[in-house]
Design a protein around this motif. Sequence first.
Motif, PDB file in Angstrom:
ATOM      1  N   SER A   1     -24.068 -38.567 114.043  1.00 56.26           N
ATOM      2  CA  SER A   1     -22.631 -38.644 113.806  1.00 56.26           C
ATOM      3  C   SER A   1     -22.327 -38.968 112.343  1.00 56.26           C
ATOM      4  O   SER A   1     -21.427 -38.373 111.743  1.00 56.26           O
ATOM      5  N   VAL A   2     -23.078 -39.882 111.769  1.00 58.26           N
ATOM      6  CA  VAL A   2     -22.876 -40.238 110.364  1.00 58.26           C
ATOM      7  C   VAL A   2     -23.231 -39.065 109.461  1.00 58.26           C
ATOM      8  O   VAL A   2     -22.527 -38.784 108.488  1.00 58.26           O
ATOM      9  N   LEU A   3     -24.301 -38.347 109.777  1.00 62.91           N
ATOM     10  CA  LEU A   3     -24.669 -37.182 108.967  1.00 62.91           C
ATOM     11  C   LEU A   3     -23.564 -36.128 109.006  1.00 62.91           C
ATOM     12  O   LEU A   3     -23.208 -35.549 107.970  1.00 62.91           O
TER      13      LEU A   3
ATOM     14  N   ILE B   1     -26.129 -46.351 105.609  1.00 63.03           N
ATOM     15  CA  ILE B   1     -25.843 -45.912 106.975  1.00 63.03           C
ATOM     16  C   ILE B   1     -25.106 -46.974 107.778  1.00 63.03           C
ATOM     17  O   ILE B   1     -24.238 -46.667 108.582  1.00 63.03           O
ATOM     18  N   ASP B   2     -25.431 -48.232 107.556  1.00 65.76           N
ATOM     19  CA  ASP B   2     -24.798 -49.292 108.332  1.00 65.76           C
ATOM     20  C   ASP B   2     -23.299 -49.364 108.066  1.00 65.76           C
ATOM     21  O   ASP B   2     -22.511 -49.654 108.965  1.00 65.76           O
ATOM     22  N   SER B   3     -22.894 -49.057 106.846  1.00 65.97           N
ATOM     23  CA  SER B   3     -21.468 -49.133 106.513  1.00 65.97           C
ATOM     24  C   SER B   3     -20.692 -47.919 107.034  1.00 65.97           C
ATOM     25  O   SER B   3     -19.474 -47.960 107.121  1.00 65.97           O
ATOM     26  N   ARG B   4     -21.382 -46.838 107.395  1.00 65.27           N
ATOM     27  CA  ARG B   4     -20.708 -45.620 107.843  1.00 65.27           C
ATOM     28  C   ARG B   4     -20.821 -45.382 109.341  1.00 65.27           C
ATOM     29  O   ARG B   4     -20.125 -44.535 109.889  1.00 65.27           O
ATOM     30  N   ALA B   5     -21.735 -46.100 110.005  1.00 60.69           N
ATOM     31  CA  ALA B   5     -21.981 -45.865 111.427  1.00 60.69           C
ATOM     32  C   ALA B   5     -20.979 -46.612 112.291  1.00 60.69           C
ATOM     33  O   ALA B   5     -20.532 -47.704 111.959  1.00 60.69           O
TER      34      ALA B   5
END
Length: 170
Positions: free
Chosen positions: A36-38, A21-25
């Motif tokens: 938003s990431v989901l 999640i940290d790399s996509r948020a």
Amino acid sequence: MLFAEMKRATDFDNQVILFNIDSRADPSEGRGAILSVLWKVFNEMRGFCPDYPYIAEIEKYLADKGYYWEFCEAFRDIVGEEWTQERDAFDLYEDEVVQALSRVLNKSEEKTSQWIQTLRQEFSITVEGFAKRVREYLDSFQDNKKIYFLLDEVGQFIGSDTKLMLNLQT
């Protein structure tokens, strides 16, 4: 009992979306970062634009109506480039997108442009909207398909931010 549950889970046509999640948020999204990431990874998994949800909505509409590939071909005819390679430059190609959509949907360019502007201004990312899109996706299959979203490092991402924890729970 745990083994039986694991076995039962593998008896279905499952789809797993695993990501850190940290790399996509996007940190600028604050409390809405998890949702938003989901949305982003779900759209990406379906082949839709991950970075601009309103563009993904246009693509979803086209796919639902059976016009997606026809639109991609019309865009390529007009621009000379592939839609999936150029959709991130939507603002630059908006006139051409309107032209391709109008051709495929058999609508005026004026109406098509208004539709795009309405989506751009009014589309919002909500928990209910996300749940509805996932449900629609799952309902489009005959079998008992399931999707698992596996968010790696979510505890570290949330840390002690109670608002992010509440957002995840929602």
